[in-house]
Design a protein around this motif. Sequence first.
Motif, PDB file in Angstrom:
ATOM      1  N   LEU A 184       0.884  -1.219   0.066  1.00 14.26           N
ATOM      2  CA  LEU A 184      -0.185   0.012   0.049  1.00 14.26           C
ATOM      3  C   LEU A 184       0.947   1.044   0.009  1.00 14.26           C
ATOM      4  O   LEU A 184       1.982   1.362   0.427  1.00 14.26           O
ATOM      5  CB  LEU A 184      -0.738  -0.013   1.341  1.00 14.26           C
ATOM      6  CG  LEU A 184      -1.791  -1.347   1.367  1.00 14.26           C
ATOM      7  CD1 LEU A 184      -2.469  -1.136   2.717  1.00 14.26           C
ATOM      8  CD2 LEU A 184      -2.849  -1.103   0.396  1.00 14.26           C
ATOM      9  N   GLY A 207       4.038   7.833   0.987  1.00 13.77           N
ATOM     10  CA  GLY A 207       5.470   7.553   0.470  1.00 13.77           C
ATOM     11  C   GLY A 207       6.603   8.133   1.241  1.00 13.77           C
ATOM     12  O   GLY A 207       7.638   7.562   0.723  1.00 13.77           O
ATOM     13  N   THR A 208       6.668   8.564   2.351  1.00 12.00           N
ATOM     14  CA  THR A 208       7.804   9.149   2.702  1.00 12.00           C
ATOM     15  C   THR A 208       8.639   8.137   3.333  1.00 12.00           C
ATOM     16  O   THR A 208       9.825   8.402   3.484  1.00 12.00           O
ATOM     17  CB  THR A 208       7.348  10.150   3.937  1.00 12.00           C
ATOM     18  OG1 THR A 208       6.770   9.490   5.111  1.00 12.00           O
ATOM     19  CG2 THR A 208       6.609  11.214   3.528  1.00 12.00           C
ATOM     20  N   ASP A 224       6.944   8.684  16.716  1.00  9.01           N
ATOM     21  CA  ASP A 224       6.553   9.486  18.175  1.00  9.01           C
ATOM     22  C   ASP A 224       5.131   9.468  18.113  1.00  9.01           C
ATOM     23  O   ASP A 224       4.446   9.189  19.246  1.00  9.01           O
ATOM     24  CB  ASP A 224       6.801  10.839  17.502  1.00  9.01           C
ATOM     25  CG  ASP A 224       8.267  11.122  17.809  1.00  9.01           C
ATOM     26  OD1 ASP A 224       8.932  10.734  18.756  1.00  9.01           O
ATOM     27  OD2 ASP A 224       8.903  11.348  16.834  1.00  9.01           O
ATOM     28  N   LEU A 238       8.269   4.475   2.408  1.00 11.90           N
ATOM     29  CA  LEU A 238       8.256   3.276   1.360  1.00 11.90           C
ATOM     30  C   LEU A 238       9.082   3.536   0.231  1.00 11.90           C
ATOM     31  O   LEU A 238       9.649   2.927  -0.200  1.00 11.90           O
ATOM     32  CB  LEU A 238       6.750   3.131   0.987  1.00 11.90           C
ATOM     33  CG  LEU A 238       6.502   2.019   0.015  1.00 11.90           C
ATOM     34  CD1 LEU A 238       7.154   0.511   0.663  1.00 11.90           C
ATOM     35  CD2 LEU A 238       5.087   1.494  -0.286  1.00 11.90           C
ATOM     36  N   THR A 253       0.936   9.960   6.200  1.00  8.79           N
ATOM     37  CA  THR A 253      -0.543   9.462   6.570  1.00  8.79           C
ATOM     38  C   THR A 253      -0.573   8.633   8.076  1.00  8.79           C
ATOM     39  O   THR A 253       0.842   8.161   8.480  1.00  8.79           O
ATOM     40  CB  THR A 253      -0.879   8.545   5.585  1.00  8.79           C
ATOM     41  OG1 THR A 253      -0.289   7.573   5.643  1.00  8.79           O
ATOM     42  CG2 THR A 253      -1.141   9.214   4.298  1.00  8.79           C
TER      43      THR A 253
HETATM   44  C1  LIG Z   1      13.881  12.449   7.179  1.00  8.46           C
HETATM   45  C2  LIG Z   1      12.930  11.650   8.066  1.00  8.46           C
HETATM   46  C3  LIG Z   1      12.751  11.875   9.495  1.00  8.46           C
HETATM   47  C4  LIG Z   1      11.888  11.573  10.108  1.00  8.46           C
HETATM   48  N1  LIG Z   1      11.656  11.583  11.461  1.00  8.46           N
HETATM   49  C5  LIG Z   1      10.551  10.986  12.178  1.00  8.46           C
HETATM   50  C6  LIG Z   1      10.338  11.309  13.368  1.00  8.46           C
HETATM   51  O1  LIG Z   1      11.243  11.861  14.336  1.00  8.46           O
HETATM   52  N2  LIG Z   1       9.354  10.855  14.163  1.00  8.46           N
HETATM   53  C7  LIG Z   1       8.388   9.888  13.520  1.00  8.46           C
HETATM   54  O2  LIG Z   1       7.490   9.389  14.139  1.00  8.46           O
HETATM   55  N3  LIG Z   1       8.555   9.712  12.037  1.00  8.46           N
HETATM   56  C8  LIG Z   1       9.457  10.260  11.628  1.00  8.46           C
HETATM   57  N4  LIG Z   1       9.624  10.073  10.124  1.00  8.46           N
HETATM   58  C9  LIG Z   1       8.848   8.989   9.514  1.00  8.46           C
HETATM   59  C10 LIG Z   1       7.718   9.535   9.011  1.00  8.46           C
HETATM   60  O3  LIG Z   1       6.794   9.828   9.977  1.00  8.46           O
HETATM   61  C11 LIG Z   1       7.031   8.416   8.254  1.00  8.46           C
HETATM   62  O4  LIG Z   1       7.714   8.219   6.910  1.00  8.46           O
HETATM   63  C12 LIG Z   1       5.802   8.520   7.790  1.00  8.46           C
HETATM   64  O5  LIG Z   1       4.946   8.432   9.008  1.00  8.46           O
HETATM   65  C13 LIG Z   1       5.296   7.234   6.940  1.00  8.46           C
HETATM   66  O6  LIG Z   1       3.921   7.736   6.419  1.00  8.46           O
HETATM   67  P1  LIG Z   1       3.527   7.674   4.916  1.00  8.46           P
HETATM   68  O7  LIG Z   1       2.052   7.933   4.636  1.00  8.46           O
HETATM   69  O8  LIG Z   1       4.538   8.582   4.057  1.00  8.46           O
HETATM   70  O9  LIG Z   1       3.941   6.314   4.742  1.00  8.46           O
HETATM   71  P2  LIG Z   1       4.366   5.465   3.448  1.00  8.46           P
HETATM   72  O10 LIG Z   1       5.876   5.545   3.272  1.00  8.46           O
HETATM   73  O11 LIG Z   1       3.482   5.677   2.138  1.00  8.46           O
HETATM   74  O12 LIG Z   1       4.083   3.788   4.006  1.00  8.46           O
HETATM   75  C14 LIG Z   1       4.927   3.292   4.953  1.00  8.46           C
HETATM   76  C15 LIG Z   1       4.138   1.951   5.160  1.00  8.46           C
HETATM   77  O13 LIG Z   1       2.982   2.042   5.526  1.00  8.46           O
HETATM   78  C16 LIG Z   1       2.162   1.066   4.917  1.00  8.46           C
HETATM   79  N5  LIG Z   1       0.705   1.532   4.621  1.00  8.46           N
HETATM   80  C17 LIG Z   1       0.403   2.748   4.330  1.00  8.46           C
HETATM   81  N6  LIG Z   1      -0.718   2.941   4.430  1.00  8.46           N
HETATM   82  C18 LIG Z   1      -1.396   1.894   4.939  1.00  8.46           C
HETATM   83  C19 LIG Z   1      -2.621   1.205   5.180  1.00  8.46           C
HETATM   84  N7  LIG Z   1      -3.766   2.125   5.097  1.00  8.46           N
HETATM   85  N8  LIG Z   1      -2.765   0.157   5.876  1.00  8.46           N
HETATM   86  C20 LIG Z   1      -1.817  -0.570   5.899  1.00  8.46           C
HETATM   87  N9  LIG Z   1      -0.314  -0.193   5.568  1.00  8.46           N
HETATM   88  C21 LIG Z   1      -0.277   0.717   5.267  1.00  8.46           C
HETATM   89  C22 LIG Z   1       2.876   1.070   3.431  1.00  8.46           C
HETATM   90  O14 LIG Z   1       2.847  -0.139   2.809  1.00  8.46           O
HETATM   91  C23 LIG Z   1       4.645   0.923   3.774  1.00  8.46           C
HETATM   92  O15 LIG Z   1       4.732  -0.239   4.280  1.00  8.46           O
HETATM   93  C24 LIG Z   1      10.889  10.614   9.317  1.00  8.46           C
HETATM   94  C25 LIG Z   1      10.732  10.408   8.057  1.00  8.46           C
HETATM   95  C26 LIG Z   1      11.826  10.872   7.439  1.00  8.46           C
HETATM   96  C27 LIG Z   1      11.946  10.592   5.969  1.00  8.46           C
END
Ligand SMILES: Cc1cc2nc3c(=O)[nH]c(=O)nc-3n(C[C@H](O)[C@H](O)[C@H](O)COP(=O)(O)OP(=O)(O)OC[C@H]3O[C@@H](n4cnc5c(N)ncnc54)[C@H](O)[C@@H]3O)c2cc1C
Length: 327
Positions: free
Chosen positions: A27, A31-32, A164, A34, A108
């Motif tokens: 999923l 994308g941040t 967090d 994955l 997300t």
């Molecule tokens: C430089 C950097 C610093 C960061 N610092 C922090 C921090 O200090 N604290 C913190 O908490 N986070 C931190 N993050 C992490 C960031 O919060 C996560 O990258 C983000 O929360 C992922 O969310 P996304 O929607 O982009 O997920 P995605 O990258 O799209 O997906 C992440 C995973 O979730 C799965 N997924 C997505 N949607 C669903 C769904 N509906 N059901 C089941 N699985 C799903 C995907 O398949 C994948 O495996 C950091 C990220 C970066 C790049």
Amino acid sequence: MKSFAYTRAADLESAVQLLSKTPNAKLLGGGTNLVDLMRENIEQPDALVDVTGLPLDRIEERPDGGLVIGATVRNTAVASHPVVRDRYPLLAQAVVFGASGQIRNMATVAGNLMQRTRCLYFYDHAARCNKRVPGAGCDAIGGFNRMHAILGASDSCIATHPSDMCVALAALDAKVNVVGPSGERAIAFGDFHSLPGDTPHIETDLQPGELITGVEIPPLSFARRSLYRKVRDRASYAFALVSVAAALEVDDGKVRNIRLALGGVAHKPWRATEAERVLAGANAGAESFRQAAEAELAPARGLAHNEFKIELAKRTIVGVLSELAGG
Ligand SMILES: Cc1cc2nc3c(=O)[nH]c(=O)nc-3n(C[C@H](O)[C@H](O)[C@H](O)COP(=O)(O)OP(=O)(O)OC[C@H]3O[C@@H](n4cnc5c(N)ncnc54)[C@H](O)[C@@H]3O)c2cc1C
Ligand code: SF4
């Protein structure tokens, strides 16, 4: 990066179908995490199912005063929502302490729950890592393990969960709502993420074909008095060495209600049930807070570079609870 198919799911049913029938599909939320892992060839899905068009982008109040936060709600929207800020300040604070403004705008809620560890050896193809290649070994155990776990680790993996937001959700007794080929179910937050044991590549209770639809937070009136504190190597844009999420209600100098969870210390957000037990009905003062912290950290085991986290976690617990108690 390996080539892959991309589909934007039109509704929940088709998302579940696509996920179930496509081999090795993943999923896509913001994308941040994955996409970074795909660029590093750590995640190599054959297909991406984009869920951001699904009707899961709302924060809704429940009649009993609780909240349901949809899976595709962006982290920024959680942190800025007036009800979250008013009733669950620890959650708004935890989200703001994560990542950067730009990342929070994309990330997300479901993606945050499902993000992978930040263990450097996991990202390094030259290193042995049981999470990346089951059975390969773990180079972090004898390596540089400053960021690694002090609670609940195993001989197979000592990684920590990086989120967090999840630490606040663990303290709040949230539930994770999921849907899959067999229908809907709700998973208690404490059961959602796993300890590593000898299968560190299995990180959550999510079953094949299931996706997260949202997170449900129960009404918790005393959470209005709550706090999230994150201790890290830099003032911003760094993962937690140790973090503490707490909600505290004090009545006549005694602890009437307490919720406590720790981040940066284990493979999962760590609900501090032992500290909560010690504090139930105890004096709301630094001495009891220290006793509770000692009890919670009693099973902690330090490694070559992270022994300091044990005392750091105790002091952060005492500091947060003292602030909430007004001391
Ligand atoms: C430089 C950097 C610093 C960061 N610092 C922090 C921090 O200090 N604290 C913190 O908490 N986070 C931190 N993050 C992490 C960031 O919060 C996560 O990258 C983000 O929360 C992922 O969310 P996304 O929607 O982009 O997920 P995605 O990258 O799209 O997906 C992440 C995973 O979730 C799965 N997924 C997505 N949607 C669903 C769904 N509906 N059901 C089941 N699985 C799903 C995907 O398949 C994948 O495996 C950091 C990220 C970066 C790049
Ligand atoms: S601690 Fe876990 S994620 Fe890190 S190298 Fe060892 S097995 Fe891999």
